[in-house]
Design a protein around this motif. Structure first.
Motif, PDB file in Angstrom:
ATOM      1  N   PRO A  99      39.657 -73.681  38.200  1.00  0.00           N
ATOM      2  CA  PRO A  99      38.903 -72.848  37.241  1.00  0.00           C
ATOM      3  C   PRO A  99      37.633 -72.302  37.873  1.00  0.00           C
ATOM      4  O   PRO A  99      36.992 -72.944  38.694  1.00  0.00           O
ATOM      5  N   GLU A 100      37.352 -71.071  37.458  1.00  0.00           N
ATOM      6  CA  GLU A 100      36.139 -70.431  37.978  1.00  0.00           C
ATOM      7  C   GLU A 100      34.918 -71.098  37.364  1.00  0.00           C
ATOM      8  O   GLU A 100      34.914 -71.429  36.176  1.00  0.00           O
ATOM      9  N   PRO A 101      33.922 -71.280  38.138  1.00  0.00           N
ATOM     10  CA  PRO A 101      32.715 -71.913  37.566  1.00  0.00           C
ATOM     11  C   PRO A 101      32.061 -70.988  36.543  1.00  0.00           C
ATOM     12  O   PRO A 101      32.001 -69.767  36.726  1.00  0.00           O
ATOM     13  N   GLU A 102      31.602 -71.594  35.457  1.00  0.00           N
ATOM     14  CA  GLU A 102      30.964 -70.821  34.402  1.00  0.00           C
ATOM     15  C   GLU A 102      29.537 -70.473  34.812  1.00  0.00           C
ATOM     16  O   GLU A 102      28.791 -71.313  35.315  1.00  0.00           O
ATOM     17  N   VAL A 103      29.228 -69.214  34.595  1.00  0.00           N
ATOM     18  CA  VAL A 103      27.897 -68.731  34.959  1.00  0.00           C
ATOM     19  C   VAL A 103      26.961 -69.020  33.797  1.00  0.00           C
ATOM     20  O   VAL A 103      27.170 -68.537  32.682  1.00  0.00           O
ATOM     21  N   VAL A 104      25.986 -69.827  34.031  1.00  0.00           N
ATOM     22  CA  VAL A 104      25.010 -70.182  33.009  1.00  0.00           C
ATOM     23  C   VAL A 104      23.686 -69.553  33.405  1.00  0.00           C
ATOM     24  O   VAL A 104      23.113 -69.867  34.450  1.00  0.00           O
TER      25      VAL A 104
END
Length: 198
Positions: free
Chosen positions: A43-48
């Motif tokens: 999974p692509e890392p979530e941009v926070v």
């Protein structure tokens, strides 16, 4: 009767209802012909994004907005209506007080019950004043029935001057007329004083 082919077991592979995976089995499993499954991509890392904080701007108050609400539904059910000018003026001149607590609600309920009982009692004393008189005449003679009878007699006589007993007497006359009604040629009802046809 048996066949010679059935007795010949040379080189024959026994057929099973659910054959196991064996090299000599004529029914290999179907998954052997399928390509190997590819592994799932990571999974692509979530941009926070970091929160933007400004010390000069106060934080937003907590919202009671329902995320699943549809703005079109709210607009259709809560269409803006113009408030009456007198209602707005009354609210401005007499602002509503704080909501009542449990003791205030209990006092309001007692006031409402008292007013309802007094209203019903007054209505019965005016438009059904003969009921206490009839009750007192049916009791065993005594101080209470005689007192009620005398007071009721005076009260009924005073109300008869204002014709307050006419609605009750009219309903009683209608009931007696309906009860005494008979078909043509039928004898009058027992106890009826009316000899004519009603």
């Amino acid at each position: 009767m048996t066949d010679d082919k059935d007795n010949n077991d040379h080189g024959a592979v026994p057929l099973e209802p659910f054959p196991a995976h064996r090299p000599e089995s004529p029914f290999p499993p179907l998954y052997e012909g399928l390509p190997e499954p590819r592994p799932a991509p990571p999974p692509e890392p979530e941009v926070v994004l970091p929160p933007v904080t400004n010390p000069n701007v106060p934080p937003d108050p907590p919202s009671d907005w329902i995320q699943s609400a549809d703005a079109h539904d709210l607009a259709a059910t809560h269409a803006p209506t113009r408030e009456n000018a007198f209602v707005a003026l009354g609210r401005f001149a007499f602002p509503p007080g704080p909501p009542p607590d449990d003791e205030g609600l209990a006092a309001r309920d007692r006031r409402w019950t008292t007013r309802a009982i007094l209203t019903a009692t007054t209505f019965l004393l005016v438009f059904n004043a003969v009921s206490p008189l009839n009750w007192s005449r049916q009791q065993v003679p005594g101080w209470l029935p005689q007192t009620v009878e005398r007071l009721s007699t005076v009260w009924v006589e005073q109300l008869s001057l204002m014709r307050a007993d006419d609605p009750r007497q009219g309903l009683r006359d209608l009931w007696n007329a309906a009860r005494d009604t008979r078909f043509i040629g039928q004898e009058p009802a027992q106890g009826s004083t009316d000899t004519g046809v009603s």
